[in-house]
Design a protein around this motif. Structure first.
Motif, PDB file in Angstrom:
ATOM      1  N   HIS A  95      -8.943   9.806  -1.189  1.00 31.98           N
ATOM      2  CA  HIS A  95      -7.620   9.700  -0.586  1.00 31.98           C
ATOM      3  C   HIS A  95      -6.759   8.620  -1.214  1.00 31.98           C
ATOM      4  O   HIS A  95      -6.076   7.874  -0.518  1.00 31.98           O
ATOM      5  CB  HIS A  95      -7.722   9.482   0.935  1.00 31.98           C
ATOM      6  N   LEU A  96      -6.797   8.524  -2.525  1.00 27.49           N
ATOM      7  CA  LEU A  96      -5.849   7.646  -3.209  1.00 27.49           C
ATOM      8  C   LEU A  96      -4.581   8.452  -3.432  1.00 27.49           C
ATOM      9  O   LEU A  96      -4.631   9.653  -3.694  1.00 27.49           O
ATOM     10  CB  LEU A  96      -6.429   7.185  -4.546  1.00 27.49           C
ATOM     11  N   LEU A  97      -3.436   7.777  -3.336  1.00 27.17           N
ATOM     12  CA  LEU A  97      -2.183   8.502  -3.531  1.00 27.17           C
ATOM     13  C   LEU A  97      -1.915   8.626  -5.023  1.00 27.17           C
ATOM     14  O   LEU A  97      -1.887   7.625  -5.742  1.00 27.17           O
ATOM     15  CB  LEU A  97      -1.048   7.774  -2.813  1.00 27.17           C
ATOM     16  N   PRO A  98      -1.730   9.853  -5.529  1.00 28.61           N
ATOM     17  CA  PRO A  98      -1.688  10.078  -6.967  1.00 28.61           C
ATOM     18  C   PRO A  98      -0.517   9.412  -7.667  1.00 28.61           C
ATOM     19  O   PRO A  98      -0.610   9.080  -8.846  1.00 28.61           O
ATOM     20  CB  PRO A  98      -1.596  11.607  -7.084  1.00 28.61           C
ATOM     21  N   TYR A  99       0.581   9.183  -6.942  1.00 26.21           N
ATOM     22  CA  TYR A  99       1.783   8.657  -7.600  1.00 26.21           C
ATOM     23  C   TYR A  99       1.894   7.144  -7.451  1.00 26.21           C
ATOM     24  O   TYR A  99       2.933   6.559  -7.744  1.00 26.21           O
ATOM     25  CB  TYR A  99       3.037   9.347  -7.031  1.00 26.21           C
ATOM     26  N   LEU A 100       0.840   6.491  -6.982  1.00 21.55           N
ATOM     27  CA  LEU A 100       0.848   5.033  -6.870  1.00 21.55           C
ATOM     28  C   LEU A 100      -0.223   4.438  -7.775  1.00 21.55           C
ATOM     29  O   LEU A 100      -1.336   4.960  -7.856  1.00 21.55           O
ATOM     30  CB  LEU A 100       0.551   4.598  -5.427  1.00 21.55           C
ATOM     31  N   THR A 101       0.127   3.319  -8.423  1.00 16.60           N
ATOM     32  CA  THR A 101      -0.889   2.599  -9.194  1.00 16.60           C
ATOM     33  C   THR A 101      -1.891   1.973  -8.218  1.00 16.60           C
ATOM     34  O   THR A 101      -1.643   1.898  -7.012  1.00 16.60           O
ATOM     35  CB  THR A 101      -0.265   1.455 -10.021  1.00 16.60           C
ATOM     36  N   VAL A 102      -2.983   1.495  -8.778  1.00 24.08           N
ATOM     37  CA  VAL A 102      -3.991   0.844  -7.946  1.00 24.08           C
ATOM     38  C   VAL A 102      -3.366  -0.307  -7.149  1.00 24.08           C
ATOM     39  O   VAL A 102      -3.556  -0.421  -5.935  1.00 24.08           O
ATOM     40  CB  VAL A 102      -5.168   0.352  -8.825  1.00 24.08           C
ATOM     41  N   ALA A 103      -2.574  -1.146  -7.820  1.00 24.15           N
ATOM     42  CA  ALA A 103      -1.942  -2.281  -7.126  1.00 24.15           C
ATOM     43  C   ALA A 103      -1.069  -1.788  -5.975  1.00 24.15           C
ATOM     44  O   ALA A 103      -1.055  -2.384  -4.883  1.00 24.15           O
ATOM     45  CB  ALA A 103      -1.108  -3.099  -8.104  1.00 24.15           C
ATOM     46  N   ASP A 104      -0.359  -0.681  -6.204  1.00 22.54           N
ATOM     47  CA  ASP A 104       0.553  -0.178  -5.175  1.00 22.54           C
ATOM     48  C   ASP A 104      -0.180   0.471  -4.001  1.00 22.54           C
ATOM     49  O   ASP A 104       0.381   0.576  -2.905  1.00 22.54           O
ATOM     50  CB  ASP A 104       1.561   0.793  -5.796  1.00 22.54           C
ATOM     51  N   GLN A 105      -1.421   0.920  -4.227  1.00 17.41           N
ATOM     52  CA  GLN A 105      -2.207   1.456  -3.109  1.00 17.41           C
ATOM     53  C   GLN A 105      -2.376   0.355  -2.042  1.00 17.41           C
ATOM     54  O   GLN A 105      -2.354   0.619  -0.847  1.00 17.41           O
ATOM     55  CB  GLN A 105      -3.602   1.907  -3.559  1.00 17.41           C
ATOM     56  N   PHE A 106      -2.513  -0.898  -2.506  1.00 17.72           N
ATOM     57  CA  PHE A 106      -2.677  -2.016  -1.571  1.00 17.72           C
ATOM     58  C   PHE A 106      -1.340  -2.406  -0.959  1.00 17.72           C
ATOM     59  O   PHE A 106      -1.258  -2.739   0.219  1.00 17.72           O
ATOM     60  CB  PHE A 106      -3.329  -3.213  -2.282  1.00 17.72           C
ATOM     61  N   LYS A 107      -0.285  -2.353  -1.778  1.00 14.19           N
ATOM     62  CA  LYS A 107       1.046  -2.694  -1.238  1.00 14.19           C
ATOM     63  C   LYS A 107       1.456  -1.707  -0.147  1.00 14.19           C
ATOM     64  O   LYS A 107       2.141  -2.068   0.813  1.00 14.19           O
ATOM     65  CB  LYS A 107       2.081  -2.712  -2.360  1.00 14.19           C
TER      66      LYS A 107
END
Ligand SMILES: Nc1ncnc2c1ncn2[C@@H]1O[C@H](COP(=O)(O)OP(=O)(O)O)[C@@H](O)[C@H]1O
Ligand SMILES: [Mg+2]
Length: 223
Positions: A95-107
């Motif tokens: 369930h990682l969002l495909p259009y977000l970088t790893v850093a942005d998954q946390f933001k």
């Protein structure tokens, strides 16, 4: 203290000739400070168990409590709040969002849950521990299965939940990574007093667990 309990839980899917009972009279308690491991083969009901434990599915019968109160007696909003603040999920599909970088998954987590998340240094230490610190600028499609799995673990831990529920968190990992993740999960339980519940078919995690259960054909037994 038991922070999560299932009492006499049954789960039935379908009706008539399609009826299947996936969980049979399952009772379970997860303690703070303890890593509970539920081991069973594919199709034995592990993901169903975890989905019910996390309040994402209401069981056909039985009671599930978190922090002493049944999901059934909480409002939908209160259940949602509980999942946001108290329960961390590591699900099989990442369930990682495909259009977000790893850093942005946390933001994104910061936007949804504004307080009580790990500090910047604590997050940096977690990413380093998991060996994913240099992946923060990448998108999920650029990561291997094992890397996605470790990002998903870090994201579940970032809100600092009291309960962590993980579905096959080591499925895509090689031997050394399994050791890292096993140690991390045990350490979270022991040093940060979390209730960690892992369902898996991966026997390699058994040495890290405080309590081991067997799931066979929807029946749970303490090993
Ligand atoms: N929504 C559903 N409807 C019907 N059958 C389901 C559903 N979810 C799971 N099952 C069935 O329940 C059984 C247990 O599935 P699952 O909990 O995913 O097991 P595991 O995680 O141990 O592989 C399987 O036979 C699966 O096909
Ligand atoms: Mg499963």
């Amino acid at each position: 203290m038991a922070v999560l309990t299932l009492e006499h839980v049954d789960q039935v899917f379908g009706q008539g000739s399609a009826r299947v009972q996936v969980l049979h009279d399952v009772s379970f308690a997860a303690e703070a400070g303890s890593l509970s491991l539920i081991v069973g083969p594919s199709g034995s009901g592990k993901s169903t168990f975890l989905t019910i434990a996390g309040g994402l599915l209401t069981p056909t019968a039985g009671v599930v409590t978190v922090a002493g109160e049944a999901y059934q007696s909480r409002s939908a909003k209160a259940r949602e709040q509980l999942r946001l603040t108290t329960i961390g999920f590591v699900l099989q599909a990442y369930h990682l969002l495909p259009y977000l970088t790893v850093a942005d998954q946390f933001k994104l987590v910061d936007r949804i849950k504004k307080t009580g998340n790990l500090s910047r240094p604590a997050l940096a230490a977690l990413l380093a521990q998991l060996g994913i610190a240099d992946l923060v600028g990448k998108y999920p499609a650029e990561l291997s299965g094992g890397q996605k799995q470790r990002v998903a673990i870090a994201r579940a831990l970032y809100p600092d939940p009291a309960i962590l529920l993980a579905d096959e968190p080591t499925a895509a990992l090689d031997g050394p990574r399994v050791q890292v993740v096993g140690q991390l999960l045990a350490e979270l339980a022991h040093t940060r007093n979390k209730a960690v519940v892992v369902v898996t078919h991966d026997q390699r995690l058994i040495p890290f667990a405080d309590a081991v259960f067997d799931m066979t054909d929807g029946r749970l037994a303490r090993v």
